[in-house]
Design an enzyme around this catalytic site. Structure first.
Site, PDB file in Angstrom:
ATOM      1  N   MET A 259       0.785  -1.260   0.072  1.00 22.74           N
ATOM      2  CA  MET A 259       0.225   0.019   0.008  1.00 22.74           C
ATOM      3  C   MET A 259       0.727   1.165   0.073  1.00 22.74           C
ATOM      4  O   MET A 259       0.868   1.833  -0.934  1.00 22.74           O
ATOM      5  CB  MET A 259      -1.032  -0.078   0.983  1.00 22.74           C
ATOM      6  CG  MET A 259      -1.916   1.026   1.101  1.00 22.74           C
ATOM      7  SD  MET A 259      -3.284   0.716   2.545  1.00 22.74           S
ATOM      8  CE  MET A 259      -2.582   0.819   3.916  1.00 22.74           C
ATOM      9  N   CYS A 260       1.545   1.585   1.126  1.00 20.40           N
ATOM     10  CA  CYS A 260       2.568   2.513   1.228  1.00 20.40           C
ATOM     11  C   CYS A 260       2.137   4.020   1.133  1.00 20.40           C
ATOM     12  O   CYS A 260       0.841   4.257   0.418  1.00 20.40           O
ATOM     13  CB  CYS A 260       3.780   2.309   0.006  1.00 20.40           C
ATOM     14  SG  CYS A 260       4.683   0.665   0.271  1.00 20.40           S
TER      15      CYS A 260
END
Length: 311
Positions: free
Chosen positions: A1-2
């Protein structure tokens, strides 16, 4: 996701260390494993700054032997700098396993390669303006550890990482410096499906990669295009056509900040653009974290490329 964050103050310095800490801390839920900052200060015309690490944070808990190895690696770094006749302005410990080195008129590829030939030594960044800091933990943890609240400058990009395909270590954390090009860094969310094809093409013309992360490829690709004569925006527009996959990335140089989204626009991004200040992030909450008043934000469209100069 980050999580990604970026900001630029046009025409003035600001507390970008504190601002980036706040933005990235608000994105902690998107990536709790590591946090990284690429911060751009004024710099001095004849001084180059190297950020260097001698071991992974996790290694430091493995016993006395690793501490001695770090001491030995630091000593060898100093010896090699002296051997090459490099005029050292200062060597400052950042952590027990990393340091900040200021040198006069240096930082070329041969020197970097010579330093990285020392076992486990990695040069994280080189530049007159850029300082790249990344480590394990959330933004508050990393920011406090490296005293980033004291950092003043014009622009910055940052990243919170959720490890999905590689180890939880500093080497795999973002941002990435575009070796061997001074002052160019990138953060990225997404995946490049033609990573290995393009990496091998870059390697054939002499570039090397420290990681297997596709984000590093973006930094090197854009820097290579700029070396050939493209300006930042042109290089980024070219990347939209040549990089396959889904991605949003922010890239910074000594005097500019840019963003690019692929044509499918699958990865989120929100942008605020004022006359003197621009902020962007994976979620609006990050921009709101540094603004006490109401602002208007928008989502860049698919395939969009934007770039801003500091003045």
């Amino acid at each position: 996701m980050c999580g990604l964050a970026g900001l630029i103050h046009r025409g003035k310095n600001a507390d970008i260390g504190s601002e980036m800490m706040q933005m990235l801390q608000s994105l902690k839920h998107r990536g709790p494993d590591s946090t990284g900052f690429a911060l751009y200060g004024d710099g001095k015309q004849d001084v180059t700054i190297l950020r260097i690490k001698f071991a992974e944070q996790a290694d430091m808990h493995s016993g006395f032997d690793i501490h001695q190895k770090v001491i030995d690696r630091k000593a060898e770094m100093k010896r090699r700098l002296q051997e090459r006749g490099v005029e050292v302005v200062a060597i400052e410990d950042a952590t027990e396993y990393s340091c900040r080195v200021s040198i006069k008129n240096g930082g070329d590829k041969k020197l970097i390669d010579y330093l990285e030939d020392i076992d486990e030594v990695e040069v994280l960044s080189v530049g007159r303006n850029l300082e790249l800091i990344k480590d394990l933990g959330d933004a508050q943890t990393v920011g406090d550890q490296y005293q980033l609240s004291k950092f003043n400058g014009t622009h910055a990009i940052g990243h919170t990482r959720m490890a999905t395909e590689s180890a939880v270590d500093i080497r795999s954390a973002h941002p990435y410096w575009a070796y061997p090009f001074s002052d160019i860094s990138v953060v990225h969310n997404g995946q490049l499906t033609n990573y290995w094809t393009m990496r091998r093409a870059m390697e054939r013309i002499g570039h090397r990669f420290l990681s297997n992360c596709d984000s590093e490829l973006i930094a090197v690709y854009v820097a290579e295009r700029m070396e050939r004569g493209d300006d930042l925006e042109t290089a980024m527009r070219r990347s939209i056509d040549e990089l396959d996959g889904v991605f949003t990335y922010f890239i910074a140089t000594s005097d500019a900040l840019g963003m690019a989204k692929d044509v499918m626009a699958a990865k989120p991004m929100v942008l605020y653009e004022g006359d003197d200040f621009i902020a962007m992030a994976s979620e609006e909450v990050a921009i709101r974290s540094i603004f006490p008043h109401e602002i208007d934000t928008y989502d860049p469209y698919d395939g969009e490329v934007l770039a801003w100069k500091i003045n």
